[in-house]
Design a protein around this motif. Structure first.
Motif, mmCIF file in Angstrom:
data_model
loop_
_atom_site.group_PDB
_atom_site.id
_atom_site.type_symbol
_atom_site.label_atom_id
_atom_site.label_comp_id
_atom_site.label_asym_id
_atom_site.label_seq_id
_atom_site.Cartn_x
_atom_site.Cartn_y
_atom_site.Cartn_z
ATOM 1 N N GLY A 1 16.545 76.610 12.517
ATOM 2 C CA GLY A 1 15.634 75.710 12.507
ATOM 3 C C GLY A 1 14.649 75.920 13.779
ATOM 4 O O GLY A 1 13.817 75.002 13.924
ATOM 5 N N HIS A 2 14.658 76.843 14.761
ATOM 6 C CA HIS A 2 13.983 77.188 15.770
ATOM 7 C C HIS A 2 13.047 78.326 15.636
ATOM 8 O O HIS A 2 13.806 79.342 15.194
ATOM 9 N N ASP A 3 11.945 78.547 16.233
ATOM 10 C CA ASP A 3 11.317 79.479 16.346
ATOM 11 C C ASP A 3 11.796 80.311 17.657
ATOM 12 O O ASP A 3 11.893 79.807 18.498
ATOM 13 N N CYS A 4 12.183 81.502 17.434
ATOM 14 C CA CYS A 4 12.889 82.372 18.516
ATOM 15 C C CYS A 4 11.911 82.510 19.541
ATOM 16 O O CYS A 4 12.207 83.251 20.720
ATOM 17 N N TYR A 5 10.606 82.348 19.386
ATOM 18 C CA TYR A 5 9.562 82.341 20.660
ATOM 19 C C TYR A 5 9.768 81.463 21.554
ATOM 20 O O TYR A 5 9.239 81.724 22.842
ATOM 21 N N TYR A 6 10.297 80.387 21.261
ATOM 22 C CA TYR A 6 10.403 79.197 22.032
ATOM 23 C C TYR A 6 11.903 78.926 22.822
ATOM 24 O O TYR A 6 12.826 79.340 22.218
ATOM 25 N N PRO A 7 11.809 78.394 23.870
ATOM 26 C CA PRO A 7 13.109 78.442 24.626
ATOM 27 C C PRO A 7 13.993 77.324 24.141
ATOM 28 O O PRO A 7 15.381 77.327 24.244
ATOM 29 N N GLU A 8 13.923 76.424 22.911
ATOM 30 C CA GLU A 8 14.624 75.706 22.274
ATOM 31 C C GLU A 8 15.663 76.346 21.423
ATOM 32 O O GLU A 8 16.918 75.892 21.504
ATOM 33 N N TYR B 1 17.400 78.863 22.496
ATOM 34 C CA TYR B 1 18.456 79.503 23.339
ATOM 35 C C TYR B 1 19.227 78.347 23.884
ATOM 36 O O TYR B 1 20.532 78.575 24.557
ATOM 37 N N GLU B 2 18.659 77.150 23.915
ATOM 38 C CA GLU B 2 19.307 76.079 24.490
ATOM 39 C C GLU B 2 20.669 75.832 24.066
ATOM 40 O O GLU B 2 20.967 75.605 23.107
ATOM 41 N N GLY B 3 21.750 75.971 25.106
ATOM 42 C CA GLY B 3 23.248 75.806 24.927
ATOM 43 C C GLY B 3 24.010 76.802 24.022
ATOM 44 O O GLY B 3 24.985 76.879 23.509
ATOM 45 N N LYS B 4 23.228 77.879 23.995
ATOM 46 C CA LYS B 4 23.789 79.165 23.275
ATOM 47 C C LYS B 4 24.000 80.071 24.253
ATOM 48 O O LYS B 4 23.196 80.557 25.169
ATOM 49 N N THR B 5 25.235 80.931 24.063
ATOM 50 C CA THR B 5 25.378 82.193 24.903
ATOM 51 C C THR B 5 24.484 83.226 24.280
ATOM 52 O O THR B 5 24.014 83.260 23.327
ATOM 53 N N ALA C 1 23.614 83.480 20.313
ATOM 54 C CA ALA C 1 22.103 83.250 20.015
ATOM 55 C C ALA C 1 21.744 84.755 19.157
ATOM 56 O O ALA C 1 21.043 84.607 18.052
ATOM 57 N N TYR C 2 22.012 85.852 19.479
ATOM 58 C CA TYR C 2 21.692 87.369 19.027
ATOM 59 C C TYR C 2 22.567 87.451 17.701
ATOM 60 O O TYR C 2 21.882 87.974 16.940
ATOM 61 N N SER C 3 23.944 87.027 17.759
ATOM 62 C CA SER C 3 24.569 87.250 16.386
ATOM 63 C C SER C 3 24.015 86.377 15.238
ATOM 64 O O SER C 3 24.009 86.639 14.051
ATOM 65 N N ALA D 1 14.134 86.066 25.140
ATOM 66 C CA ALA D 1 15.556 85.523 25.687
ATOM 67 C C ALA D 1 15.558 85.090 26.974
ATOM 68 O O ALA D 1 14.877 86.009 27.837
ATOM 69 N N PRO D 2 16.274 84.153 27.391
ATOM 70 C CA PRO D 2 16.193 83.695 29.072
ATOM 71 C C PRO D 2 17.283 84.462 29.719
ATOM 72 O O PRO D 2 17.461 84.114 30.863
ATOM 73 N N TYR D 3 18.161 85.272 29.019
ATOM 74 C CA TYR D 3 19.071 85.949 29.711
ATOM 75 C C TYR D 3 18.797 87.090 30.716
ATOM 76 O O TYR D 3 17.833 87.563 30.430
#
Length: 269
Positions: free
Chosen positions: A115-122, A124-128, A132-134, A163-165
């Motif tokens: 439900g999120h566009d992967c362009y935006y930080p939302e 990745y929030e709360g995801k390792t 997130a990648y899998s 990704a913010p990692y």
């Protein structure tokens, strides 16, 4: 050198005119260029990008009038294939233009997950990183089964681009089961993948282990593209993409004309 993933002002997220992209390609020594502008029915109603449909006919009129600088300029589409509903809309759109404008190549892409566009930080929030990648590759593996009107699967590592990692590199071990499902389906159904250089940005290139696995599972069709939305990024790191493909054991790079794959000996690229 060939580049089979590039955008122009026909795409909602690009301001570069086709001539500027072609001029940049000429300076970089690119001899074949395929414009692949966005046709996305994936975004929910109310989203600022919903829907974003490049006017392929208008773009073709522009491409026929530009100075091609001796470059072979082809007409492609980056098609959103998120799920069955969007794939059905995409298919209807393609049927409406086929035969009216040339279409040489279609990239089937997914830009959203959970439900999120992967362009935006939302997203990745709360995801390792692993989760997130899998999840993204899992979504991609599902999406490719919803539509058969694409040539290759676009940017398998799209989520890594934003990704913010600290270590953004995507590896096969991030989603082994999901990659296996994706690649087995693609290989068995005459589709391909691309090595897209955009997610690397200015960091070390990645993807050799992923491309090796794609080949082990029977993959044959593989294209390269820089996914440029700006002239300064045209042709960026394509030589590295070719080297990854070579090291993975491929003898050919693929291009498309009229939706038909053409295998170019890798030593000629």
């Amino acid at each position: 050198m060939i580049d089979f993933h590039i955008h122009c002002s026909a795409s909602f997220d690009c301001e570069a005119e086709p001539q500027a992209q072609i001029d940049a390609a000429y300076r970089k020594g690119i001899t074949t260029l395929c414009f692949t502008d966005h046709v996305d029915f994936d975004y929910p109603e109310g989203h600022p990008n919903a829907p974003e449909i490049a006017d392929i006919a208008a773009r073709q009129r522009i491409l026929e009038a530009v100075d091609r600088r001796g470059i072979t300029v082809l007409s492609g589409i980056e098609l959103g294939i998120l799920d069955a509903a969007s794939a059905a809309e995409s298919a209807a759109y393609l049927y409406s233009i086929m035969g009216k404008v040339p279409v040489d190549f279609i990239i089937g892409s997914v830009h959203q997950c959970d439900g999120h566009d992967c362009y935006y930080p939302e997203y990745y929030e709360g995801k390792t990183k692993a989760y997130a990648y899998s999840r993204y590759v899992e979504q991609l593996a599902k999406a490719v089964k919803c539509c058969d009107m694409y040539s290759v699967v676009g940017h398998y590592d799209f989520c890594a681009k934003f990704a913010p990692y600290a270590d953004r590199a995507m590896r096969y071990t991030d989603a082994p089961d999901e990659f296996d499902e994706l690649f087995a389906y693609v290989a068995q159904n005459g589709k391909g993948i691309e090595v897209n250089t955009a997610a690397w940005r200015d960091e070390a290139a990645w993807g050799l282990d992923i491309v090796i696995r794609y080949r082990q599972l029977g993959g044959e069709i593989i294209t390269i593209g820089c996914d440029s939305h700006r002239p300064e990024n045209v042709g960026k790191r394509l030589r590295e993409a070719v080297e990854i493909i070579r090291r993975a054991g491929f003898k050919y790079i693929t291009e498309f004309r009229g939706m038909v794959p053409n295998f170019i000996p890798i030593d000629e690229v």
